[in-house]
Motif scaffolding. Structure first.
Motif, short mmCIF file in Angstrom:
data_model
loop_
_atom_site.label_atom_id
_atom_site.label_comp_id
_atom_site.label_asym_id
_atom_site.label_seq_id
_atom_site.Cartn_x
_atom_site.Cartn_y
_atom_site.Cartn_z
N THR A 166 0.92 -1.24 -0.19
CA THR A 166 0.02 0.16 -0.01
C THR A 166 0.83 1.35 -0.12
OG1 THR A 166 -0.21 0.32 2.40
CG2 THR A 166 -1.78 -1.16 1.16
N MET A 167 2.33 1.14 0.38
CA MET A 167 2.95 2.18 0.15
C MET A 167 3.13 2.93 -1.06
SD MET A 167 5.74 0.93 3.14
CE MET A 167 7.07 2.26 2.94
N PRO A 168 3.87 3.86 -1.56
CA PRO A 168 4.11 4.61 -2.56
C PRO A 168 5.12 3.84 -3.29
CG PRO A 168 3.53 6.34 -1.12
CD PRO A 168 3.70 4.99 -0.43
N ASN A 169 5.24 3.61 -4.72
CA ASN A 169 6.38 3.21 -5.42
C ASN A 169 6.67 1.73 -5.18
OD1 ASN A 169 6.69 5.80 -6.19
ND2 ASN A 169 7.86 6.32 -4.38
N HIS A 170 5.70 0.78 -4.57
CA HIS A 170 5.80 -0.63 -4.43
C HIS A 170 4.99 -1.19 -5.39
CE1 HIS A 170 7.93 0.87 -0.62
NE2 HIS A 170 8.27 -0.59 -0.38
N LYS A 171 5.32 -2.27 -5.90
CA LYS A 171 4.60 -3.10 -6.77
C LYS A 171 4.68 -4.33 -6.52
CE LYS A 171 5.12 0.03 -10.52
NZ LYS A 171 5.69 0.38 -12.14
N ARG A 172 3.51 -5.26 -6.88
CA ARG A 172 3.78 -6.89 -6.58
C ARG A 172 4.30 -7.45 -7.92
NH1 ARG A 172 0.19 -9.54 -3.57
NH2 ARG A 172 -1.32 -8.03 -3.53
N SER A 173 5.42 -8.43 -7.56
CA SER A 173 5.85 -9.23 -8.51
C SER A 173 4.85 -10.40 -9.09
CB SER A 173 6.96 -10.09 -8.18
OG SER A 173 7.87 -9.19 -7.53
N THR A 174 4.86 -10.23 -10.50
CA THR A 174 3.99 -11.25 -11.10
C THR A 174 4.71 -11.94 -12.14
OG1 THR A 174 3.44 -9.59 -12.74
CG2 THR A 174 1.88 -9.88 -10.69
N GLY A 175 4.08 -13.04 -12.60
CA GLY A 175 4.60 -13.81 -13.82
C GLY A 175 5.48 -15.18 -13.27
N ASP A 176 6.03 -15.63 -14.23
CA ASP A 176 6.64 -17.09 -13.72
C ASP A 176 8.10 -16.78 -13.36
OD1 ASP A 176 6.83 -19.66 -13.50
OD2 ASP A 176 7.70 -20.04 -15.27
N VAL A 177 8.57 -15.55 -13.15
CA VAL A 177 9.90 -15.22 -12.61
C VAL A 177 9.94 -14.88 -11.24
CG1 VAL A 177 10.77 -14.83 -14.97
CG2 VAL A 177 9.90 -12.70 -13.57
N GLU A 178 11.09 -14.68 -10.71
CA GLU A 178 11.30 -14.46 -9.23
C GLU A 178 11.38 -12.80 -9.28
OE1 GLU A 178 13.63 -17.32 -6.85
OE2 GLU A 178 14.12 -17.94 -8.65
N THR A 179 11.15 -12.33 -7.96
CA THR A 179 11.44 -10.76 -7.87
C THR A 179 12.97 -10.77 -8.02
OG1 THR A 179 9.93 -10.99 -5.85
CG2 THR A 179 11.48 -9.19 -6.07
N ASP A 180 13.85 -11.49 -7.87
CA ASP A 180 15.23 -10.95 -8.27
C ASP A 180 15.42 -10.86 -9.69
OD1 ASP A 180 15.17 -12.52 -5.95
OD2 ASP A 180 16.64 -13.75 -6.09
N ASP A 181 14.72 -11.79 -10.54
CA ASP A 181 14.78 -11.27 -11.98
C ASP A 181 14.25 -10.16 -12.37
OD1 ASP A 181 15.32 -14.35 -13.16
OD2 ASP A 181 13.78 -14.72 -11.63
N ILE A 182 13.19 -9.79 -11.69
CA ILE A 182 12.27 -8.39 -11.92
C ILE A 182 13.56 -7.22 -11.74
CG2 ILE A 182 10.69 -6.81 -11.61
CD1 ILE A 182 9.01 -9.27 -11.02
N VAL A 183 13.89 -7.25 -10.27
CA VAL A 183 14.76 -6.14 -10.24
C VAL A 183 16.15 -6.13 -10.74
CG1 VAL A 183 13.57 -5.66 -7.98
CG2 VAL A 183 15.49 -7.37 -7.99
N CYS A 184 16.70 -7.11 -11.05
CA CYS A 184 17.82 -7.32 -11.84
C CYS A 184 17.58 -6.87 -13.38
CB CYS A 184 18.59 -8.55 -11.73
SG CYS A 184 19.16 -9.05 -10.11
N GLY A 185 16.74 -7.39 -13.97
CA GLY A 185 16.54 -7.23 -15.21
C GLY A 185 16.19 -5.80 -15.63
N LEU A 186 15.37 -4.99 -14.68
CA LEU A 186 15.05 -3.74 -14.70
C LEU A 186 16.13 -2.76 -14.59
CD1 LEU A 186 11.58 -3.75 -13.29
CD2 LEU A 186 12.15 -3.40 -15.65
N SER A 187 16.97 -3.14 -13.63
CA SER A 187 18.05 -2.40 -13.20
C SER A 187 19.07 -2.40 -14.39
CB SER A 187 18.87 -2.96 -12.13
OG SER A 187 18.05 -2.93 -10.88
#
Length: 355
Positions: A166-187
């Motif tokens: 519920t905090m600003p700038n926070h999102k839920r990870s979705t899909g078949d990848v892990e949160t690790d993949d998302i933050v590494c990929g976007l970075s």
């Protein structure tokens, strides 16, 4: 088997930015310690009549007290006059207020963001811990993360996860990848991004800034024009960039329960890869070749093994190096299904050596 000449793979070519603009944060690794901070385990002993003796906030302190009593032949702290060797240690959990966990989470986040120097940020949070993903299907020799015991979760963990979403700038990870993949990929999309993650897998990122608070004092630039580096400590192999990923291919990862090259550890990995430390990225094929050679020497073209289901199976050096690569490599996006450029280089090495 000789070492082939480097193949013409083109990567790199990015200038180091003067300023960090945006941070991608793996909030999963902040939520757990924040939730844990709102509870306290008390360690104490009871005698044969059930009377409590002593109280400690740390298991090590309780252990030290008992050892000291045994050495001295008497309790010198709490006045217990009975036989300390017959005492039984027990634990009692004290749950604090939920707001303590919230306060700790915000404090950790703000500390890391300030240290990163980023102007803006996005945090990603997993839907739930322990969910299966594509890596569970790709593992051959061991069940991916199959060694993780069902540990007791901090009392406020699930509530805190819901709250931070519920905090600003926070999102839920979705899909078949892990949160690790998302933050590494976007970075890795822009050189002005910084990855904030207390997880070693992020050290393989290239072309962005990396801030691993338990490892770095300040964000470090992962230069895409070099291979990065590996370092050996008394406990583990660390480093940055391409060479850190290649080190994972050799050693595997006990935390995530996947194999590298059996009975080859951090010392051999460092010995193999350290000559490439901070070398130009056009030497990546040579470094990948050294890893391929280690796999080939160990497993050859035909290797009998017991798979993750406990069944006898047959594999090869290439099966196993591709398995480890797929488990270790952080995906950069939905279409990043084949870890590049490493897969092409492994195929090229196989072709060059006529295997």
């Amino acid at each position: 088997m000789g070492r082939p000449c480097a193949a013409p793979f083109t990567i790199g070519g990015m200038m180091k930015p003067k300023k960090i603009k945006h941070a991608y944060v793996d909030s999963d690794l902040l939520i757990f310690p924040a939730a844990s901070s709102a509870q306290q385990i008390e360690y104490y002993f009871v005698d044969e009549e059930g009377n409590e003796v002593g109280s400690f906030s740390k298991a090590k302190s309780a252990k030290n007290w008992l050892e000291e009593c045994e050495i001295m032949g008497a309790d010198v702290e709490f006045g217990y006059e009975g036989d300390v060797t017959k005492l039984v240690r027990k634990e009692r959990l004290h749950i604090g207020e939920f707001q303590e966990a919230v306060k700790t989470y915000k404090k950790l986040l703000m500390r890391y963001l300030k240290q990163s120097g980023a102007d803006t940020y996005t945090c990603y949070v997993s839907k739930k811990t322990g969910l299966e993903n594509f890596r569970h299907k790709l593992s051959l020799r061991k069940p991916y993360k199959g060694n993780r015991k069902e540990a007791a979760k901090p009392y406020h963990l699930d509530q805190l996860r819901k709250y931070v979403l519920t905090m600003p700038n926070h999102k839920r990870s979705t899909g078949d990848v892990e949160t690790d993949d998302i933050v590494c990929g976007l970075s890795q999309r822009k050189p002005t991004n910084v990855l904030i993650q207390n997880e070693k897998d992020g050290l393989q990122c290239v072309g962005c800034w990396v801030y691993y608070p338990d490892y770095h004092d300040v964000p470090v630039w992962s230069d895409p024009d070099t291979l990065g580096y590996v370092e050996e400590t008394s406990l583990k192999l660390t480093g940055l960039g391409h060479l850190f990923l290649l080190g994972q291919l050799i050693t595997g990862d006990t935390a995530d329960n996947y194999s590298g090259i059996d009975r080859v550890g951090k010392t051999k990995a460092h010995e193999t890869l350290a000559p490439f430390n901070n070398q130009p990225v056009d030497q990546l094929y040579d470094a990948v070749s050294e890893v391929c050679l280690l796999y080939y020497k160990k497993y050859g073209l035909v290797y009998d093994y017991v798979n993750k289901d406990g069944e006898r199976a047959v594999g090869s050096w290439k099966d196993f190096i591709m398995e480890t690569l797929n488990l270790a490599y952080m995906r950069k996006g939905r279409d990043d299904l084949v870890p590049q450029p490493y897969t092409d280089m492994i195929n090229q090495w196989e072709k060059d050596n006529k295997l």
